[in-house]
Design a protein around this motif. Structure first.
Motif, short mmCIF file in Angstrom:
data_model
loop_
_atom_site.label_atom_id
_atom_site.label_comp_id
_atom_site.label_asym_id
_atom_site.label_seq_id
_atom_site.Cartn_x
_atom_site.Cartn_y
_atom_site.Cartn_z
N ARG A 128 -0.65 12.04 -9.22
CA ARG A 128 -1.94 11.95 -8.51
C ARG A 128 -1.68 12.14 -7.01
NH1 ARG A 128 -2.04 7.15 -11.59
NH2 ARG A 128 -2.17 5.92 -9.67
N THR A 129 -1.28 13.37 -6.66
CA THR A 129 -0.81 13.63 -5.29
C THR A 129 -1.93 13.54 -4.27
OG1 THR A 129 0.80 15.14 -6.31
CG2 THR A 129 0.59 15.20 -3.93
N ARG A 130 -3.11 14.05 -4.59
CA ARG A 130 -4.22 13.98 -3.63
C ARG A 130 -4.62 12.53 -3.35
NH1 ARG A 130 -6.15 18.90 -2.52
NH2 ARG A 130 -5.68 20.58 -4.00
N GLU A 131 -4.60 11.72 -4.37
CA GLU A 131 -4.88 10.30 -4.18
C GLU A 131 -3.81 9.66 -3.30
OE1 GLU A 131 -4.86 6.22 -6.88
OE2 GLU A 131 -5.30 8.16 -7.84
N ALA A 132 -2.56 10.05 -3.50
CA ALA A 132 -1.47 9.51 -2.68
C ALA A 132 -1.63 9.91 -1.22
CB ALA A 132 -0.13 10.00 -3.22
N LYS A 152 0.83 -1.21 0.00
CA LYS A 152 0.00 0.00 0.00
C LYS A 152 0.86 1.26 0.00
CE LYS A 152 -4.21 -1.86 2.09
NZ LYS A 152 -5.23 -1.69 3.16
N ARG A 153 1.95 1.20 0.71
CA ARG A 153 2.84 2.36 0.73
C ARG A 153 3.45 2.61 -0.65
NH1 ARG A 153 7.44 3.49 4.99
NH2 ARG A 153 8.30 5.41 4.17
N ARG A 154 3.92 1.56 -1.31
CA ARG A 154 4.52 1.73 -2.63
C ARG A 154 3.49 2.15 -3.67
NH1 ARG A 154 9.59 2.92 -2.62
NH2 ARG A 154 10.61 1.46 -4.02
N LEU A 155 2.25 1.70 -3.52
CA LEU A 155 1.19 2.16 -4.42
C LEU A 155 0.95 3.66 -4.24
CD1 LEU A 155 -1.47 -0.71 -4.35
CD2 LEU A 155 -0.29 0.19 -6.36
N ALA A 156 0.98 4.12 -2.98
CA ALA A 156 0.82 5.55 -2.72
C ALA A 156 1.99 6.33 -3.33
CB ALA A 156 0.74 5.81 -1.21
N MET A 157 3.20 5.78 -3.26
CA MET A 157 4.35 6.46 -3.85
C MET A 157 4.27 6.47 -5.37
SD MET A 157 7.33 5.02 -1.29
CE MET A 157 8.65 5.98 -2.03
N CYS A 158 3.70 5.41 -5.96
CA CYS A 158 3.49 5.41 -7.41
C CYS A 158 2.52 6.52 -7.81
CB CYS A 158 2.96 4.05 -7.86
SG CYS A 158 4.17 2.71 -7.84
N SER A 159 1.45 6.66 -7.04
CA SER A 159 0.49 7.73 -7.33
C SER A 159 1.15 9.09 -7.23
CB SER A 159 -0.70 7.64 -6.37
OG SER A 159 -1.40 6.42 -6.54
N ARG A 160 1.99 9.26 -6.22
CA ARG A 160 2.69 10.54 -6.06
C ARG A 160 3.61 10.82 -7.25
NH1 ARG A 160 4.90 14.42 -6.60
NH2 ARG A 160 6.21 15.67 -5.20
N LYS A 161 4.33 9.80 -7.72
CA LYS A 161 5.25 9.99 -8.83
C LYS A 161 4.52 10.22 -10.14
CE LYS A 161 8.90 7.17 -6.73
NZ LYS A 161 9.96 8.17 -6.68
N LEU A 162 3.30 9.69 -10.25
CA LEU A 162 2.53 9.86 -11.48
C LEU A 162 1.67 11.11 -11.47
CD1 LEU A 162 1.50 6.13 -12.05
CD2 LEU A 162 3.21 7.45 -13.31
N LEU A 176 4.29 14.06 4.56
CA LEU A 176 4.76 15.44 4.61
C LEU A 176 5.21 15.93 3.23
CD1 LEU A 176 6.84 15.50 7.93
CD2 LEU A 176 4.76 16.79 7.46
N GLU A 177 5.94 15.10 2.51
CA GLU A 177 6.41 15.50 1.19
C GLU A 177 5.26 15.73 0.23
OE1 GLU A 177 7.80 15.69 -2.71
OE2 GLU A 177 6.66 13.94 -2.01
N SER A 178 4.24 14.86 0.29
CA SER A 178 3.08 15.01 -0.60
C SER A 178 2.27 16.25 -0.24
CB SER A 178 2.21 13.76 -0.53
OG SER A 178 2.92 12.61 -0.96
N LEU A 179 2.10 16.53 1.04
CA LEU A 179 1.36 17.72 1.46
C LEU A 179 2.10 18.99 1.06
CD1 LEU A 179 0.14 16.59 5.00
CD2 LEU A 179 -1.26 16.88 2.95
N LEU A 180 3.42 18.98 1.12
CA LEU A 180 4.19 20.14 0.67
C LEU A 180 4.02 20.35 -0.83
CD1 LEU A 180 7.50 19.71 2.71
CD2 LEU A 180 5.84 21.56 2.95
N GLU A 181 3.92 19.26 -1.57
CA GLU A 181 3.70 19.40 -3.02
C GLU A 181 2.35 20.05 -3.29
OE1 GLU A 181 4.14 19.16 -7.11
OE2 GLU A 181 5.61 18.98 -5.50
N LEU A 182 1.35 19.75 -2.46
CA LEU A 182 0.03 20.37 -2.60
C LEU A 182 0.00 21.77 -2.01
CD1 LEU A 182 -2.24 17.32 -1.65
CD2 LEU A 182 -1.80 18.23 -3.95
N GLN A 183 1.08 22.19 -1.36
CA GLN A 183 1.17 23.48 -0.67
C GLN A 183 0.09 23.60 0.41
OE1 GLN A 183 1.96 26.95 -3.18
NE2 GLN A 183 2.23 25.57 -4.94
N ASN A 184 -0.23 22.46 1.01
CA ASN A 184 -1.22 22.43 2.10
C ASN A 184 -0.46 22.56 3.42
OD1 ASN A 184 -3.39 21.99 3.77
ND2 ASN A 184 -4.19 20.26 2.59
#
Length: 512
Positions: free
Chosen positions: A245-249, A233-243, A273-281
């Motif tokens: 789809r940050t909100r989905e990740a 599940k973690r690697r799937l979330a990282m795949c979404s982030r790399k593709l 934290l890294e994904s939220l920073l990408e969203l500027q949230n």
């Protein structure tokens, strides 16, 4: 004026070679004594005496303010002493944001011909895979028995062949994991394989969950199936982030943290934290930091530098070193500077990568907290977030070096954290490819300018004294020629002035 020149010329002509020997010898002796004192003071207190006097006493007289050192930084963590601990050895952690071997690391090898991972790093990963993806009951399932051998293989092609062999027997989650990590050449292909792994892993997890209380063997199997499911599940979330789809990740990471709250060893919050920073949230980033930036939890560069980034964001767009030196630091600026000093003391290697003073390489699969490997892993993913906040890198550039003056000396002491481990350089050399990357060494204070200057002055005057003693007449000629050349521009200027001004006025000026 001409009388003065003739007197000077007569004085230089009457000087004997012994005078030059005495002069250069005395200069060499004095500069040598200054050098010895400066070196002793630097070894004992970690700073140059001349530099400290100029900064502490002369600069305030000239109206300057040392904006890089906050006045109340020593009291920012009163409980630090009670939490210090001696570190006997460096603990290596799995990189929470490690890349995919097939889709990312191997692609780098194809393009450059260089191996981004060291043997030691890959060996640690093999041990992790055996710990998380195998158990003593693997012999009960033929596919798992094959995979148990596959994780021990050192040859990548042998591992991939074993994974395909296991899939011919049944849908094996760990086999899909291995293929997604090492055989898939794109992130999309890796995501497809992880989705197949998720389907197989959820089935195994549900079955072992029902049998976990029937004995220690079933408990070990359930623990293994839990680790496999969390990893997928973690690697799937990282795949979404790399593709993209940050909100989905972010949603997948939050759900995973709620479903398995006790598995903090995976440090999933750092991915969040890294994904939220990408969203500027930034509000949600602050909420995550409030939960995980606790004194009882192990710190990381991601935690410390993200906290510094949030505080810097409040003041960085209007921060000016000149204005701060005139009026002093405001409360918000003081908080931002203290946060930067805290982060730099935890890992002093990060600023040079964020400020692009050192080139980045691909992060390793394992990191050493407070080491160069952690700095590379953090900056590789977070440099873009610092660049996005206007003025944040400027504030970091103006203040981060002040931390080195604040840290107690000798360097074995700590200030806000436990003492800096002395084994970090050795471990980083094992984790990082030193063939094309120069490992950062800390604590390593650069020699102050005044020590280098006095060393050069001492060497130069000693050489002059030796040459003057061996060749007194020749050195006398050189000295006269040097002084004549030195005064030549002044003589030329005086001649021009004399030719322009009337003789009577010039006579009156010379009398004055």
């Amino acid at each position: 004026m001409f009388g003065t020149e003739s007197s000077l010329s007569m004085f230089l002509n009457t000087l004997t070679p012994k005078f030059y020997v005495a002069l250069t010898g005395t200069s060499s002796l004095i500069s040598g004594l200054i050098l010895i004192f400066e070196w002793w003071y630097f070894r004992k207190y970690g700073t140059s005496f001349i530099e400290q006097v100029s900064v502490s006493h002369l600069r305030p007289l000239l109206g300057g303010v040392d904006s890089g050192t906050p006045s109340n930084s020593n009291s920012s963590n009163g409980d630090a002493d009670s939490n210090r601990q001696s570190v006997s050895e460096c603990k290596v952690w799995r990189n929470p944001l490690n890349l995919f071997r097939g889709a990312e690391y191997n692609r780098y090898t194809w393009v450059t011909g260089r191996e981004p991972l060291t043997y030691y790093d890959m060996n640690l990963s093999a041990q992790d895979h055996q710990t998380f993806f195998t158990c003593d009951s693997d012999h009960l399932r033929p596919a798992d028995a094959i995979m148990q051998k596959a994780w021990r293989e050192r040859n990548p092609q042998a591992r991939i062949s074993a994974a395909h062999e296991a899939l011919e027997l049944e849908d094996c989650a760990t086999a899909y994991i291995l293929l997604a990590e090492e055989e898939a050449t794109t992130i999309m292909e890796a995501e497809r394989l992880f989705k197949q792994a998720l389907k197989a892993g959820e089935g195994c997890y549900r079955r072992s969950q029902q049998l976990q209380h029937h004995g220690t063997q079933y408990e070990a199997q359930h623990r293994r199936d839990t680790n496999v499911l969390v990893y997928i599940k973690r690697r799937l979330a990282m795949c979404s982030r790399k593709l993209g789809r940050t909100r989905e990740a972010v949603k997948m990471m939050r759900d995973l943290m709620k479903e398995f709250p006790l598995l903090s060893m995976f440090n999933i919050h750092e991915n969040l934290l890294e994904s939220l920073l990408e969203l500027q949230n930034y509000a949600d980033v602050q909420a995550v930091l409030a939960k995980y930036d606790d004194i009882s939890l192990p710190k990381s560069a991601t935690i410390c530098y993200t906290a510094a980034l949030l505080k810097a964001r409040a003041v960085s767009d209007k921060f000016s070193p000149e204005a701060a030196s005139r009026r002093g630091l405001s409360t918000a600026e003081m908080n931002a500077v203290e946060a930067i000093h805290r982060a730099v003391e935890f890992n002093p290697h990060v600023p040079k990568y964020l400020l692009e003073m050192k080139s980045l390489i691909l992060p390793p699969e394992h990191i050493l907290k407070r080491g160069d490997s952690e700095a590379i892993a953090y900056a590789f993913f977070h440099l873009q977030h610092w660049k996005r906040v206007e003025g944040a890198l400027n504030l970091l550039h103006c203040t981060w070096e002040g931390t080195f003056r604040m840290i107690p000396y000798p360097l074995e002491k700590g200030h806000l954290f436990y003492p800096y481990p002395i084994c970090t350089e050795t471990a980083d050399r094992e984790l990082l490819p030193t063939v094309f990357h120069e490992v950062s060494v800390y604590p390593k204070k650069e020699l102050p300018f005044f020590i280098l200057f006095t060393a050069g002055l001492c060497s130069f005057t000693a050489m002059l004294a030796l040459l003057t003693h061996q060749f007194p007449e020749l050195m006398g000629v050189f000295a006269k020629a040097f002084l004549s050349t030195l005064f030549a521009p002044l003589n030329f200027l005086m001649e021009k002035v004399e030719s322009i001004l009337p003789s009577s006025l010039w006579h009156q000026l010379t009398r004055i």
